[in-house]
Design a protein around this motif. Sequence first.
Motif, short mmCIF file in Angstrom:
data_model
loop_
_atom_site.label_atom_id
_atom_site.label_comp_id
_atom_site.label_asym_id
_atom_site.label_seq_id
_atom_site.Cartn_x
_atom_site.Cartn_y
_atom_site.Cartn_z
N GLY A 50 -2.71 4.05 -3.07
CA GLY A 50 -2.62 2.98 -4.12
C GLY A 50 -2.33 1.72 -3.67
N VAL A 51 -2.70 0.45 -3.94
CA VAL A 51 -2.22 -0.68 -3.67
C VAL A 51 -2.19 -1.73 -5.11
N ALA A 52 -0.96 -2.36 -5.05
CA ALA A 52 -0.78 -3.27 -6.01
C ALA A 52 0.21 -4.34 -5.43
N ASP A 53 0.89 -5.03 -6.58
CA ASP A 53 1.61 -6.07 -6.07
C ASP A 53 3.10 -5.81 -6.09
N SER A 54 3.34 -4.56 -6.58
CA SER A 54 4.72 -4.16 -6.36
C SER A 54 4.96 -2.80 -5.73
N LEU A 55 6.00 -2.17 -5.62
CA LEU A 55 6.15 -0.82 -5.07
C LEU A 55 5.82 0.07 -6.36
N PHE A 56 6.38 -0.08 -7.39
CA PHE A 56 6.62 0.91 -8.63
C PHE A 56 4.83 0.77 -9.08
N ALA A 57 4.23 -0.43 -8.92
CA ALA A 57 2.84 -0.37 -9.37
C ALA A 57 1.89 0.35 -8.47
N ALA A 58 2.35 0.18 -6.95
CA ALA A 58 1.52 0.62 -6.02
C ALA A 58 1.60 2.28 -6.19
N THR A 59 2.90 2.72 -6.33
CA THR A 59 3.20 4.10 -6.48
C THR A 59 2.11 4.87 -7.75
N LYS A 60 2.24 4.20 -8.86
CA LYS A 60 1.39 4.66 -10.12
C LYS A 60 0.13 4.58 -9.82
N ALA A 61 -0.41 3.60 -9.04
CA ALA A 61 -1.81 3.27 -8.65
C ALA A 61 -2.12 4.58 -7.52
N ALA A 62 -1.16 4.80 -6.69
CA ALA A 62 -1.53 6.12 -5.84
C ALA A 62 -1.53 7.41 -6.41
N HIS A 63 -0.85 7.36 -7.54
CA HIS A 63 -0.80 8.47 -8.63
C HIS A 63 -2.44 8.66 -9.16
N ARG A 64 -3.05 7.54 -9.29
CA ARG A 64 -4.34 7.49 -9.92
C ARG A 64 -5.39 7.16 -8.61
N ASN A 65 -5.10 7.17 -7.37
CA ASN A 65 -6.11 6.70 -6.66
C ASN A 65 -6.80 5.36 -6.75
N LEU A 66 -6.09 4.17 -7.24
CA LEU A 66 -6.64 3.12 -7.61
C LEU A 66 -6.07 1.97 -6.56
N ILE A 67 -6.97 1.17 -6.56
CA ILE A 67 -6.60 -0.31 -5.71
C ILE A 67 -6.60 -1.18 -6.97
N VAL A 68 -5.27 -2.00 -7.17
CA VAL A 68 -5.24 -2.89 -8.40
C VAL A 68 -5.56 -4.28 -7.51
N PRO A 69 -6.47 -5.04 -8.13
CA PRO A 69 -6.62 -6.23 -7.66
C PRO A 69 -5.46 -7.28 -7.54
N PRO A 70 -5.53 -8.07 -6.66
CA PRO A 70 -4.53 -8.97 -6.81
C PRO A 70 -3.99 -9.84 -8.03
N GLY A 71 -3.04 -9.92 -8.60
CA GLY A 71 -2.71 -10.70 -9.60
C GLY A 71 -3.15 -10.01 -10.90
N ARG A 72 -3.56 -8.65 -10.85
CA ARG A 72 -3.77 -7.86 -12.07
C ARG A 72 -2.68 -6.87 -12.32
N LEU A 76 0.94 -1.36 -0.08
CA LEU A 76 -0.07 -0.03 -0.18
C LEU A 76 0.75 1.13 -0.05
N ALA A 77 0.71 2.09 -0.90
CA ALA A 77 1.48 3.28 -1.11
C ALA A 77 0.61 4.44 -0.99
N VAL A 78 1.23 5.10 0.03
CA VAL A 78 0.34 6.76 0.40
C VAL A 78 1.49 7.86 -0.19
N TRP A 79 0.65 8.40 -1.22
CA TRP A 79 1.38 9.49 -1.96
C TRP A 79 0.81 11.04 -1.75
N CYS A 80 1.52 11.99 -1.42
CA CYS A 80 1.13 13.41 -1.33
C CYS A 80 1.54 13.91 -2.70
N PRO A 81 0.62 14.32 -3.40
CA PRO A 81 0.64 15.12 -4.91
C PRO A 81 1.77 16.36 -4.56
N ASP A 82 2.65 16.65 -5.49
CA ASP A 82 3.35 18.03 -5.43
C ASP A 82 4.15 18.17 -4.20
#
Length: 500
Positions: free
Chosen positions: A139-161, A7-13
């Motif tokens: 954002g939540v995802a299976d890797s830090l890179f993907a979780a960060t990109k998901a946080a930029h979009r306020n998304l929860i990526v389902p497991p395995g996707r 789970l990544a927590v991102w503060c824009p700008d």
Amino acid sequence: MKDTRLLAVWCPDWPVVAACTATNTSHHIPVAVVDGNEIVATSAVARAEGIRGAMRKRLAESMCPELVIFDHDPQRDARFFEPVAEAVEELAPGIEVVHPGLVAVPARGPVGYFGSADQAAERLVDHIAARANVEAQVGVADSLFAATKAAHRNLIVPPGRTAEFLKPLGVHELDAPELVDLLRRLGLKTLGAFADVPENAVASRFGGPATRQHRLARGLPERPLDKRKPAPELAVRETFDDPVDRIDAAAFAAKLLSERLHENLAARSLACTRLGIHARTENDEELHRVWRAAEPLTPRGIADRVRWQLDGWLTRERLTSGIRTLTLEPVEVVNGTALQLGLWGHDDERAVRALLHVQGLLGPDGVLTPVIDGGRGPKEQVKLVPWGDERTPGRNPDHPWPGRLTRAPATLADDPAELQDARGGDIGVTGRLELTAQPKKLTVKGKKHEVRAWAGPWAVDERWWAPDPHRAARVQVQTNEQAFLLIRRNEKWFLEGVYD
């Protein structure tokens, strides 16, 4: 199977937010943060005016005259991010700071406690807003890179996707500008297209760094799961006779302790990728934070994170006393053979320790190192920075600098000089950039020289638009012994440098 979702927590700008917070500047005006002469962060209002990252400062100011600009300050970013990290940790223990503005935590804890990833994200965003008065995205995802990109979009990526989520994203999402440019020229414009290239082909064609980016594009962790559990004796600790309660003292402590930790790791061919920083204050307050790094940390990288964290702890109001004990612990290590020695081997390590010792005696400005800087004159082309600080130019030396010396003197000076003709009369410079007589004699520091040859003069015409423009002229003079660079300003000659 162990749940490795993050789970990544991102503060824009965040650099803009930290700069505005430090100066009590409104967030509702166009604001930008620059590093050197390039914009690295902008506010939403500035982006609405067309200001973008990587844009040149002068262009941005011409597009938006009311733009407020702050210099990039990583230490400021870390200091003001500490309350945000504390707010996240109150609901999700075990956080890791990736960099100021971004924290990561294993998703299993908060998701299990709050019932779902969506509920955990909502609670975290609300809590950060209430405790730190800061906007955040999760954002939540299976890797830090993907979780960060998901946080930029306020998304929860389902497991395995995760790979499916990354596939349509552009290759510009990778933090590797040269590789991104190359991939675009090859026609690989999305992460999915890059991920479809066989890994062995990427490794053989582009090398190791590109292979790591290829793993990120595929939704895999940045490194294979071959990390080692650090031995307890790798940690280093320092107990201070006088509690550390000042930022400058904390910076020295960070440098010295970081060098010791690096030596312990290098002796075992290891490098740190997750760094634990522990501190105990004189009043027995316990402080702890973990920093995560995408690449193995260099001594400089370790020292930076320790200094940033100490700055955050020492400047917060709830800390009632100075730090008595500081401990650095490598939470995660990888093979670090490439970082074991500097460019010059063991001699380089001894030189670093000696310079740090001198700095400890004389202060941060006691040891300075030169950096090639942007400018026209020889002094402007060299910037002196304290040893250990980031050796980045204040102005880009690759930019065009009309009138810049193509060959700067090896030794700089600023001493009065006399340039005379055969009769001993002072030589001046006319408005047509011509010398008033043939140079025959040069006097510098009381020593007289016979002039054999000379070149110039060249105009130094700066700030021509200002009420008090800077106008001067330079001349190169060759004597029997050496070559000199002279500058004439305010009707007087000055020695500006000596050539080898």
